[in-house]
Scaffold this motif. Structure first.
Motif, PDB file in Angstrom:
ATOM      1  N   PRO A  59       0.841  -1.205   0.000  1.00 19.53           N
ATOM      2  CA  PRO A  59       0.000   0.000   0.000  1.00 19.53           C
ATOM      3  C   PRO A  59       0.876   1.255   0.000  1.00 19.53           C
ATOM      4  CG  PRO A  59      -0.698  -1.558   1.695  1.00 19.53           C
ATOM      5  CD  PRO A  59       0.630  -2.033   1.194  1.00 19.53           C
ATOM      6  N   MET A  60       0.580   2.182  -0.880  1.00 20.12           N
ATOM      7  CA  MET A  60       1.354   3.411  -0.969  1.00 20.12           C
ATOM      8  C   MET A  60       1.066   4.319   0.231  1.00 20.12           C
ATOM      9  SD  MET A  60       3.558   5.308  -2.376  1.00 20.12           S
ATOM     10  CE  MET A  60       4.041   7.036  -2.427  1.00 20.12           C
ATOM     11  N   ARG A  61       2.091   4.968   0.706  1.00 22.76           N
ATOM     12  CA  ARG A  61       1.925   5.930   1.792  1.00 22.76           C
ATOM     13  C   ARG A  61       1.020   7.073   1.331  1.00 22.76           C
ATOM     14  NH1 ARG A  61       6.614   8.258   5.747  1.00 22.76           N
ATOM     15  NH2 ARG A  61       5.449  10.008   6.610  1.00 22.76           N
ATOM     16  N   GLN A 129      -3.462  19.173  -1.521  1.00 22.73           N
ATOM     17  CA  GLN A 129      -4.851  18.724  -1.651  1.00 22.73           C
ATOM     18  C   GLN A 129      -5.384  19.008  -3.045  1.00 22.73           C
ATOM     19  OE1 GLN A 129      -7.070  17.144   1.151  1.00 22.73           O
ATOM     20  NE2 GLN A 129      -7.338  16.459  -0.960  1.00 22.73           N
ATOM     21  N   GLU A 130      -5.014  20.164  -3.598  1.00 18.52           N
ATOM     22  CA  GLU A 130      -5.430  20.495  -4.965  1.00 18.52           C
ATOM     23  C   GLU A 130      -4.828  19.530  -5.975  1.00 18.52           C
ATOM     24  OE1 GLU A 130      -4.365  24.510  -5.806  1.00 18.52           O
ATOM     25  OE2 GLU A 130      -5.552  25.348  -4.162  1.00 18.52           O
ATOM     26  N   LYS A 131      -3.574  19.157  -5.771  1.00 19.76           N
ATOM     27  CA  LYS A 131      -2.878  18.293  -6.718  1.00 19.76           C
ATOM     28  C   LYS A 131      -3.304  16.828  -6.591  1.00 19.76           C
ATOM     29  CE  LYS A 131      -0.333  21.339  -8.811  1.00 19.76           C
ATOM     30  NZ  LYS A 131      -0.478  21.568 -10.278  1.00 19.76           N
ATOM     31  N   PHE A 132      -3.778  16.459  -5.412  1.00 23.77           N
ATOM     32  CA  PHE A 132      -4.190  15.071  -5.172  1.00 23.77           C
ATOM     33  C   PHE A 132      -5.608  15.065  -4.592  1.00 23.77           C
ATOM     34  CE2 PHE A 132       0.424  15.278  -4.840  1.00 23.77           C
ATOM     35  CZ  PHE A 132       0.833  14.230  -5.671  1.00 23.77           C
ATOM     36  N   PRO A 133      -6.593  15.412  -5.404  1.00 25.27           N
ATOM     37  CA  PRO A 133      -7.967  15.548  -4.895  1.00 25.27           C
ATOM     38  C   PRO A 133      -8.570  14.247  -4.392  1.00 25.27           C
ATOM     39  CG  PRO A 133      -7.914  15.693  -7.298  1.00 25.27           C
ATOM     40  CD  PRO A 133      -6.491  15.731  -6.835  1.00 25.27           C
ATOM     41  N   ASP A 134      -8.003  13.111  -4.815  1.00 31.48           N
ATOM     42  CA  ASP A 134      -8.528  11.826  -4.348  1.00 31.48           C
ATOM     43  C   ASP A 134      -7.983  11.434  -2.990  1.00 31.48           C
ATOM     44  OD1 ASP A 134      -5.976  11.627  -5.535  1.00 31.48           O
ATOM     45  OD2 ASP A 134      -6.211   9.471  -5.844  1.00 31.48           O
ATOM     46  N   GLN A 135      -7.038  12.203  -2.465  1.00 24.70           N
ATOM     47  CA  GLN A 135      -6.435  11.928  -1.158  1.00 24.70           C
ATOM     48  C   GLN A 135      -7.038  12.855  -0.103  1.00 24.70           C
ATOM     49  OE1 GLN A 135      -3.469   9.993  -0.300  1.00 24.70           O
ATOM     50  NE2 GLN A 135      -3.069   9.172  -2.328  1.00 24.70           N
ATOM     51  N   LYS A 136      -6.935  12.444   1.151  1.00 24.76           N
ATOM     52  CA  LYS A 136      -7.369  13.298   2.251  1.00 24.76           C
ATOM     53  C   LYS A 136      -6.123  13.852   2.930  1.00 24.76           C
ATOM     54  CE  LYS A 136     -10.474  13.462   6.242  1.00 24.76           C
ATOM     55  NZ  LYS A 136     -11.399  12.689   7.118  1.00 24.76           N
ATOM     56  N   VAL A 137      -5.636  14.985   2.401  1.00 20.28           N
ATOM     57  CA  VAL A 137      -4.386  15.559   2.894  1.00 20.28           C
ATOM     58  C   VAL A 137      -4.612  16.315   4.198  1.00 20.28           C
ATOM     59  CG1 VAL A 137      -2.465  17.117   2.372  1.00 20.28           C
ATOM     60  CG2 VAL A 137      -3.468  15.722   0.540  1.00 20.28           C
ATOM     61  N   GLY A 138      -5.641  17.171   4.214  1.00 20.56           N
ATOM     62  CA  GLY A 138      -5.904  17.975   5.403  1.00 20.56           C
ATOM     63  C   GLY A 138      -4.690  18.796   5.794  1.00 20.56           C
ATOM     64  N   LEU A 139      -4.631  19.178   7.063  1.00 20.01           N
ATOM     65  CA  LEU A 139      -3.417  19.787   7.593  1.00 20.01           C
ATOM     66  C   LEU A 139      -2.604  18.648   8.195  1.00 20.01           C
ATOM     67  CD1 LEU A 139      -1.754  22.355   8.198  1.00 20.01           C
ATOM     68  CD2 LEU A 139      -2.791  22.332  10.462  1.00 20.01           C
ATOM     69  N   ARG A 190      -8.976  20.712  15.405  1.00 20.15           N
ATOM     70  CA  ARG A 190     -10.013  21.665  14.991  1.00 20.15           C
ATOM     71  C   ARG A 190      -9.835  22.044  13.525  1.00 20.15           C
ATOM     72  NH1 ARG A 190      -8.805  24.130  19.970  1.00 20.15           N
ATOM     73  NH2 ARG A 190      -7.724  25.873  18.924  1.00 20.15           N
ATOM     74  N   ILE A 191      -8.607  22.308  13.130  1.00 19.68           N
ATOM     75  CA  ILE A 191      -8.335  22.680  11.734  1.00 19.68           C
ATOM     76  C   ILE A 191      -8.802  21.581  10.789  1.00 19.68           C
ATOM     77  CG2 ILE A 191      -6.492  23.122  10.049  1.00 19.68           C
ATOM     78  CD1 ILE A 191      -6.981  25.496  11.855  1.00 19.68           C
ATOM     79  N   ASN A 192      -8.642  20.339  11.217  1.00 19.82           N
ATOM     80  CA  ASN A 192      -9.012  19.203  10.369  1.00 19.82           C
ATOM     81  C   ASN A 192     -10.451  18.743  10.559  1.00 19.82           C
ATOM     82  OD1 ASN A 192      -6.602  18.787   8.883  1.00 19.82           O
ATOM     83  ND2 ASN A 192      -5.641  17.861  10.675  1.00 19.82           N
ATOM     84  N   GLY A 193     -11.228  19.505  11.320  1.00 17.51           N
ATOM     85  CA  GLY A 193     -12.632  19.167  11.501  1.00 17.51           C
ATOM     86  C   GLY A 193     -12.857  17.954  12.378  1.00 17.51           C
TER      87      GLY A 193
END
Length: 343
Positions: A59-61, A129-139, A190-193
């Protein structure tokens, strides 16, 4: 793929060091940490190369901001350096325990959102996040260390003298520092909801707790680990603490842990960990050992670990394994589990 031994599921795990992402992506470590476009390109290129070699086996990181464990203490004033081809590092900032206490009191209500490193990571992660929209980058990537590690990084090794010379002031310092760590983690949540206090559980990484002698743990480690967990979760508790000795292990029960990650320690063996704690633990085949092992040696290591009753069995690779052409050792690690495969 699933694996089991005597009816119990076992899980092989391979972790990818982030220096492998920079190396395979063709950027320097400094660029990876400081240049959002080069960071994003490194994640893209490295991900393709890793998949080309391993396919679905590994599995890729997940894409994240460049991982730095010192985000919290950098916000508190620790100077940070970014070597061209090495990990970011920090230097001590407090010349006395009194100075540390004073500074932490002054920063009790610090606005982390105004700190330069937070602004950098917010911009970096938003770009990723913009470059990898399928990932959940968050902060992501802007991390923290536990109370003892943070104390020693901020005070230097003089902190170990403080334990004996100024025990009461040291306890005040650790209380303030632990509360600060809790505040920082709640801010990131909080930043990440996410809820400030996680009902599921949380982890703690505090490697330098191992520098505190075992007989001092009831005074200088256990209370602050408990304070940390109580401030961040009502669920399970896990800890990563390297370089512990067998004599430290009996104190882990005083923190009500659900999982212990020994990681790297030359003093621990499967046998003496099991003899000194009943807390579930995983077991790591060190990244700097696996590169020198044959298929047969890896198989023997895995068999011995499985037979000891460990269910999460880990190894890692980074830039070093990539640069010397030893990623085939990771395939050998997976191959060693084939005899335990059930589907």
């Amino acid at each position: 793929m699933k694996y089991a031994y005597k009816g119990t599921e076992i899980k092989p795990s391979v972790e990818i060091y982030h220096d492998a992402i920079a190396y395979l992506g063709g950027v320097s470590m400094r660029e990876f940490f400081l240049d959002k476009e080069k960071c994003a390109e490194a994640w893209r290129v490295a991900g393709e190369k890793i998949y080309d070699y391993f396919g679905d086996l590994l599995p890729m990181r997940s894409v994240s901001g460049p991982p730095i464990s010192y985000g919290h203490i950098i916000c508190l004033g620790c100077p940070v350096e970014y070597p061209e081809d090495g990990e970011p590092n920090v230097k001590p900032v407090f010349t006395s325990i009194d100075e540390g206490i004073k500074a932490l009191k002054e920063k009790e209500n610090i606005d982390y959102s105004m700190q330069p490193i937070f602004k950098h990571y917010y911009e970096m992660c938003s770009f990723l996040q913009e470059k990898f929209p399928d990932q959940k980058v968050g902060l992501s990537g802007l991390g923290l260390e536990g109370p003892l590690t943070s104390a020693i990084l901020m005070r230097g090794l003089d902190f170990l003298y403080d334990l004996y010379d100024e025990p009461e002031k040291t306890k005040e310092f650790l209380s303030l520092l632990t509360d600060s760590i809790i505040g920082f983690k709640r801010f990131i949540n909080r930043i990440n909801g996410l809820p400030e206090i996680d009902p599921e559980g949380c982890g703690l990484a505090d490697d330098f707790a191992s520098l505190v002698p075992p007989d001092l743990w009831p005074e200088f480690v256990v209370p602050y680990w408990n304070r940390y967990y109580e401030g961040l979760t009502t669920g399970s508790r896990s800890v990563h603490c390297e370089n512990l000795s067998p004599a430290h292990l009996k104190y882990l029960r005083d923190v009500n842990l659900s999982h212990y990650q020994p990681s790297v320690s030359n003093m621990l063996t499967l046998e003496n960990v099991k003899a000194n704690t009943d807390i579930p633990f995983d077991w790591l085949l060190y990244a700097y050992h696996i590169t020198e092992m044959s298929d047969e040696q890896i198989q023997e290591w895995v068999d011995r670990t499985v037979e000891a009753g460990v269910t999460l069995i880990r190894t890692q690779f980074g830039q070093y394994a990539c640069s010397i052409g030893k990623l085939d050792r990771i395939k050998a690690f997976y191959k060693a589990f084939e005899k335990y495969r059930i589907e």
